[in-house]
Design an enzyme around this catalytic site. Structure first.
Site, PDB file in Angstrom:
ATOM      1  CG  HIS A  64       5.939   4.805   2.045  1.00  0.00           C
ATOM      2  ND1 HIS A  64       6.670   3.428   1.604  1.00  0.00           N
ATOM      3  CD2 HIS A  64       4.553   4.431   1.821  1.00  0.00           C
ATOM      4  CE1 HIS A  64       5.649   2.662   1.127  1.00  0.00           C
ATOM      5  NE2 HIS A  64       4.424   3.229   1.658  1.00  0.00           N
TER       6      HIS A  64
ATOM      7  CG  ASP B 141       0.465   0.539   1.885  1.00  0.00           C
ATOM      8  OD1 ASP B 141       0.238   0.308   0.997  1.00  0.00           O
ATOM      9  OD2 ASP B 141       1.560   1.135   2.004  1.00  0.00           O
ATOM     10  CG  HIS B 142      -1.172   4.348   0.309  1.00  0.00           C
ATOM     11  ND1 HIS B 142      -0.169   5.426   0.282  1.00  0.00           N
ATOM     12  CD2 HIS B 142      -0.028   3.321   0.132  1.00  0.00           C
ATOM     13  CE1 HIS B 142       1.101   5.097   0.217  1.00  0.00           C
ATOM     14  NE2 HIS B 142       1.128   3.818   0.119  1.00  0.00           N
TER      15      HIS B 142
ATOM     16  CG  ASP C 260       3.802   3.876  -1.864  1.00  0.00           C
ATOM     17  OD1 ASP C 260       4.142   4.692  -1.132  1.00  0.00           O
ATOM     18  OD2 ASP C 260       3.390   3.002  -1.650  1.00  0.00           O
TER      19      ASP C 260
ATOM     20  CG  HIS D 253      -0.375   4.199  -4.625  1.00  0.00           C
ATOM     21  ND1 HIS D 253      -0.066   5.072  -3.907  1.00  0.00           N
ATOM     22  CD2 HIS D 253      -0.135   2.602  -4.538  1.00  0.00           C
ATOM     23  CE1 HIS D 253       0.581   4.129  -2.857  1.00  0.00           C
ATOM     24  NE2 HIS D 253       0.793   3.075  -3.400  1.00  0.00           N
TER      25      HIS D 253
ATOM     26  CG  HIS E 221      -0.214  -0.432  -3.532  1.00  0.00           C
ATOM     27  ND1 HIS E 221       0.862  -0.167  -4.174  1.00  0.00           N
ATOM     28  CD2 HIS E 221      -0.597  -1.531  -4.350  1.00  0.00           C
ATOM     29  CE1 HIS E 221       1.229  -0.752  -4.924  1.00  0.00           C
ATOM     30  NE2 HIS E 221       0.265  -1.542  -5.349  1.00  0.00           N
TER      31      HIS E 221
ATOM     32  CG  HIS F  41       3.981   2.688  -6.882  1.00  0.00           C
ATOM     33  ND1 HIS F  41       5.254   2.109  -6.143  1.00  0.00           N
ATOM     34  CD2 HIS F  41       2.944   2.386  -6.024  1.00  0.00           C
ATOM     35  CE1 HIS F  41       4.786   1.380  -5.014  1.00  0.00           C
ATOM     36  NE2 HIS F  41       3.543   1.413  -5.024  1.00  0.00           N
TER      37      HIS F  41
HETATM   38 ZN   LIG Z   1       2.154   1.344  -3.202  1.00  0.00          ZN
HETATM   39 ZN   LIG Z   2       2.721   2.350   0.452  1.00  0.00          ZN
END
Ligand SMILES: [Zn+2]
Ligand SMILES: [Zn+2]
Length: 306
Positions: free
Chosen positions: A270, A65-66, A212, A61, A63, A141
């Site tokens: 995670h 942090d990914h 996530d 996805h 976000h 998510h």
């Molecule tokens: Zn996320």
């Molecule tokens: Zn995340």
């Protein structure tokens, strides 16, 4: 056999010991990077994996942090390393953001050093070869089009070289035909059937990766009887309200999914800085004993138990 190398196991922000989300799934010479949080390129170097064969990148996805590590990776490829092409697979929302990051911020009109292809994928098989398939499935998510990935080895009948030897089947194309299910005729006129040189069917192994996720409903079928399930566990049950608010799972929820789905092995990732690893482990193992909490650079081999 699949091998998964954890490159970053922290949630949202890095900690002293954990980098941001990323892991590499390997099958023979094939490599699939799943997610690419900030700092992933250094983790790849430190793990000894190197940048070769890094042409398939799967994104759960969009976000930050990914995905932020993709910018650094491309920046490095512009200077030193070269790979032939970069295939990035993900949902529409993630790809739009990655497009902005790579073409708007990093390249800004410059020619990329290799072909960059953004493949929008929907649930279903999106990569296959003769040994295994990779498919995606929907995950709930925050944000649209979040995906999980399933790596599935094909079942096969092993070739028994000693039987072929006894029957006098020479090495080379005839053996290949037998492996592919064709009956062959030897120079002396004898006909050899695949059944003569192949062992009983061996089911392949399955590895399911869920990034996530805000809930486990809808994941049961895809996880059913997986040899390994890798899934997020950002919270502990004591903060289940917060988990729900931010659309993440607790270690307990992940464990319950593993029990219901009858998976063989559960690996949590995670992990939030707010908890001690042993508390996460205690919560998950109370429900599903064959569970572990991944650390950066941990390597797991997912193979058939013989
Ligand atoms: Zn996320
Ligand atoms: Zn995340």
């Amino acid at each position: 056999m699949f091998e998964i190398v954890f490159l970053g196991t922290s949630a949202s922000a890095p900690s002293v010991k954990r980098g941001l989300s990323s892991q590499m799934v390997k099958h023979n010479e094939y490599r699939f990077l799943i997610d690419c949080g900030e700092g992933t390129q250094r983790q790849i170097l430190q793990s000894g994996l190197g940048f070769k064969h890094l042409s398939h990148i799967l994104i759960t996805h969009g976000h930050l942090d990914h995905i932020l590590g993709l910018a650094g990776l491309l920046s490095t490829f512009m200077r030193w390393e070269t790979i032939d092409e970069m295939n990035i697979y993900g949902g529409r929302w993630a790809l739009d953001r990655i497009h902005d990051l790579l073409f708007g911020v990093v390249l800004r009109g410059a020619q990329p050093p290799m072909k960059i292809m953004l493949h929008e994928i929907k649930p279903g098989v999106f990569f296959e070869n003769e040994d295994f398939t990779v498919s995606s499935f929907s995950v709930h998510h925050r944000g649209a089009d979040c995906l999980g990935f399933k790596f599935e080895e094909r079942s096969r009948r092993p070739f028994l070289p000693e039987k072929a030897e006894t029957l006098g089947v020479p090495a080379g194309p005839l053996r290949r035909d037998l492996v592919n299910g064709k009956t062959v005729t030897l120079d002396d006129g004898r006909r050899i059937r695949p059944d003569d040189v192949l062992g009983p069917l061996k089911p392949g192994v399955w590895l399911v990766h869920v990034g996530d996720a805000g809930r486990t409903e809808g994941l049961l079928e895809v996880c059913r009887e997986a040899d390994a399930l890798v899934i997020e566990a950002t919270y502990l049950e004591s903060e289940a309200d917060m988990a729900q608010q931010f659309s993440h799972l607790t270690a307990k929820q992940a464990a319950e999914l593993a029990v219901q789905a009858g998976v063989r092995q559960l690996i949590l990732t995670h992990i939030s800085r707010r908890y001690r690893e042993k508390d996460v482990l205690t919560e998950v193992q109370a429900i599903f004993p064959n569970a572990s909490v991944a650390r950066d650079f941990d390597v797991y081999q997912i193979k058939q138990i013989s």
